[in-house]
Design an enzyme around this catalytic site. Structure first.
Site, PDB file in Angstrom:
ATOM      1  N   LYS A   1      33.402  42.816  38.464  1.00 41.77           N
ATOM      2  CA  LYS A   1      33.861  41.430  38.266  1.00 41.77           C
ATOM      3  C   LYS A   1      33.920  40.700  39.609  1.00 41.77           C
ATOM      4  CE  LYS A   1      36.367  42.774  34.109  1.00 41.77           C
ATOM      5  NZ  LYS A   1      37.631  43.124  33.445  1.00 41.77           N
TER       6      LYS A   1
ATOM      7  N   GLN B   1      43.757  43.864  35.249  1.00 45.89           N
ATOM      8  CA  GLN B   1      42.955  44.853  34.525  1.00 45.89           C
ATOM      9  C   GLN B   1      43.854  45.788  33.706  1.00 45.89           C
ATOM     10  OE1 GLN B   1      39.658  44.758  34.362  1.00 45.89           O
ATOM     11  NE2 GLN B   1      39.375  46.632  33.201  1.00 45.89           N
TER      12      GLN B   1
ATOM     13  N   ASP C   1      41.535  35.966  30.405  1.00 42.33           N
ATOM     14  CA  ASP C   1      41.276  37.086  29.494  1.00 42.33           C
ATOM     15  C   ASP C   1      41.541  36.694  28.035  1.00 42.33           C
ATOM     16  OD1 ASP C   1      40.329  39.591  30.385  1.00 42.33           O
ATOM     17  OD2 ASP C   1      42.188  39.951  31.492  1.00 42.33           O
TER      18      ASP C   1
END
Ligand code: GUN
Length: 294
Positions: free
Chosen positions: A53, A97, A120
């Site tokens: 990412k 994450q 997200d």
């Protein structure tokens, strides 16, 4: 092999080119999108995802703020970081994450991310907006799967879609997205999971089968319909002493056998993975534009 390969890497690259052009234009006007990436602990798979990412941010012109916290980090320490990022005007998107270490309550952390920086799409407010079809940040993997299907010419419209797996990151939001009364959706969706009886009876009825259960090569050729479209979301590390790194990546689908029967299949790696990353980039640009009322 009969199936056409659904090339996620190629399609993600097309979107990457589109995003680069958009970011260049924003840059000329003095706007730079920023993404904070937070990794807690040293899980090798999570570490690899976050690195990918961050690399993509660099490649397309998103400013990246990477944070690495030890596996012993407390929930309060992480919440403090999220709060700092909330107030940082250079940071338009916050990615923490998952999974997080056991001592941290994941939902508490997700709830602390401001809705407008939740790239997200995991915050309950964004979940709610998604469910009622309001503009929101869609979770990256489900949004990437939808985009992958549309751009590869296998729109889910009017199709029987069977999802195997009900996770909060993939199965559950994907089902919500694909049943929407909206272009690129309008599917009839069945969600199967570990407690589903006679699983193959469901999977065999799928025009489009999405495997997101996290079990290596779980979907076998006898479980699918002839000429169906198969999307493999699984990323499983399987021991492989012959490989230098000691493992190989396999999906949730038995690729060799299923590819002989399906009309099209997405590979692992190179299928859904690149789409997830590029959707995160797209959400970050969207967050920056929203923050600046562009
Ligand atoms: N872990 C696995 N997939 C994801 C994702 O899309 N976002 C975050 N934050 N963590 C993940």
């Amino acid at each position: 092999m009969k199936a056409k390969i659904i090339d996620g890497k190629l399609i993600a690259n097309q979107i990457k080119t589109e995003l680069i052009q958009e970011i260049e234009k924003l840059e000329i006007r003095g706007f730079t999108p920023g993404l904070a990436t937070v990794l807690v602990g040293e899980d090798p798979a999570s570490n690899a995802y976050v690195r990918m990412k961050e690399k993509m941010c660099d490649e397309i012109g998103i400013q990246n703020f990477g944070y690495r916290l030890s596996g012993n980090t407390t929930e309060n320490e992480l919440l403090k970081l999220v709060d700092d990022l909330k107030n940082d005007h250079k940071v338009h998107g916050i990615l923490v994450q998952l999974p997080l270490p056991k001592q941290i309550n994941e939902q508490n952390v997700i709830n602390a991310i401001p809705v407008f920086k939740d790239v997200d799409g995991f915050h309950p407010t964004n979940w709610g907006k998604m469910m009622i079809g309001e503009e929101s940040f869609l979770p990256c993997t489900p949004a990437g799967i939808q985009e992958l299907l549309i751009r590869s010419g296998y729109s889910p419209e009017n199709k029987n879609v069977v999802i195997v797996g009900r996770s909060k990151i993939v199965g559950l939001p994907l089902a919500n997205i694909l049943i929407q009364k909206a272009p690129g959706a309008n599917a009839t969706v069945t969600v199967c999971h570990s407690k589903t009886q006679n699983l193959a009876e469901h999977t065999k009825r799928a025009d489009i089968l999405i495997a997101a259960i996290g079990i290596p090569e779980f979907i076998t050729a006898d479980m699918i319909a002839e000429n169906s479209i198969v999307i493999d979301v699984g990323v499983n590390r399987v021991e492989a002493p012959e490989k230098k790194r000691g493992y190989r990546l396999v999906g949730d689908v038995n690729f060799e056998a299923v590819a002989k029967k399906a009309k099209a299949i997405s590979p692992v790696p190179g299928g859904v993975g690149p789409m997830t990353i590029i959707m995160l980039m797209r959400n970050t640009v969207k967050a920056m534009k929203m923050a600046n009322k562009l």
